[in-house]
Design an enzyme around this catalytic site. Sequence first.
Site, short mmCIF file in Angstrom:
data_model
loop_
_atom_site.label_atom_id
_atom_site.label_comp_id
_atom_site.label_asym_id
_atom_site.label_seq_id
_atom_site.Cartn_x
_atom_site.Cartn_y
_atom_site.Cartn_z
CG ASP A 193 -86.06 -4.88 59.62
OD1 ASP A 193 -85.70 -5.89 59.35
OD2 ASP A 193 -86.46 -4.41 60.73
CD GLU A 194 -83.13 -9.30 60.62
OE1 GLU A 194 -82.19 -10.09 61.47
OE2 GLU A 194 -84.23 -9.72 60.69
CG ASP A 222 -82.48 -5.81 63.84
OD1 ASP A 222 -83.27 -5.44 62.85
OD2 ASP A 222 -82.83 -6.48 65.00
#
Length: 413
Positions: free
Chosen positions: A107-108, A11
């Site tokens: 983004d993860e 993350d």
Amino acid sequence: MGKGRVIFHVDMNSFYASVEMAYDPSLKGKAIAVAGSVKDRRGIVVTSSYEARAKGVRSPIPVWQALRKCPELILIPPNFDRYRSASQKIFSLLEEYTPLVEKVSIDEGYMDVTTTIKKVHPLELAKEIQQRILAEMDLPCSIGIAPNKFLAKMASDMKKPLGITVLRKRDIAEKLWSLPIEEMYGIGRRSVDTYKKYQLHTIGDLAKADPAWLEKKFGINGPRLHCRANGIDERPVDPEAVFHFKSVGNSTTLPEDTTNEGRLTDVLHQLSHSVHVRMKRKHVFCYGVQLTIRYDDRKTITRSRKLEHPIQEKDDIFTVALSLWKQAWNGRPIRLLGVTGYDVIDKKYAYEPLDLFRYEEQIKQATLAETISSIHKRYGKPIVAKGKDLDLFKEVDETKKGTSFDRDFFQHD
């Protein structure tokens, strides 16, 4: 970690803000926020640096309110090309370690490193990945290590920024059950009060509840969350998952071919509503809308429009679809209409130039839509609807749902 799977949840920390600081190092250590409509101060903060968060600037709050909390706040308009480029580099790096990488959002993502750890300890592997992303891209991340996706996700949230956390099943009673119910992944903010109404205040309360009672109160999601709270999650890490929701579309074949503009407008309205509901359920917004028209001679055409800002609301989808229809329709009788939202993005990375004069109105609309959607989801039929939607539910009941994997959804005959 013993036998079984080893899953990482990677993350990125304050991703948009971190990308901007990597692009312009002079911003490091300063209170910055990425926000829409920066110039007129009526936009919404999308994300903020940890320095800004320390001053109370968190997403999503209006820009004017953020500036009141932190007068020295540096506002930066979003640069999605820059963020997508950084995201591609991150996931390319992760795929160097295992082909089993599932992109959850920009983004993860998850990694199944069960095979990889035969050569290196999970903690050492996580440290290497974290340090490489920081060294090569100047971007911080947190990594959760666990035997399944849910626990890995919960673990990555426990220490930010630059955290590495291991969460084993034997640890959940100590580390997880005491957390408030709102911190559990899978429970939306608007659902929290409902859970608390039934005395489910912590994750432990949910874990100890009777699954049959949970299903009665919360539908099929109740037992699913009960399993998660007890550390049970058999979902695989699926590298193809990101492609499942490239688009969200609905189409309907009309009872009879028609040129009735009022009827066709009503159908477009209901299709837009259906797409909105499904996008909301999947927690996505779209950057484009596509319209499909099939005429009485089975000729099919499609028209699409890319948008500057992502949308999810029914009226926004309908406005674009109606405009496309008016431009494309040749006046012949129509047999089928379809509306699709494409180029989707996770809702937490979508931003709208929110008009603060309509803020309360939009919140009320969102709350009403949430209530109606939850009733439809539970009972499987539209027993409750807003007035202007009521008749449409009766007429457009043969709606077909489509995603990018339904390859024949927009097939031209």
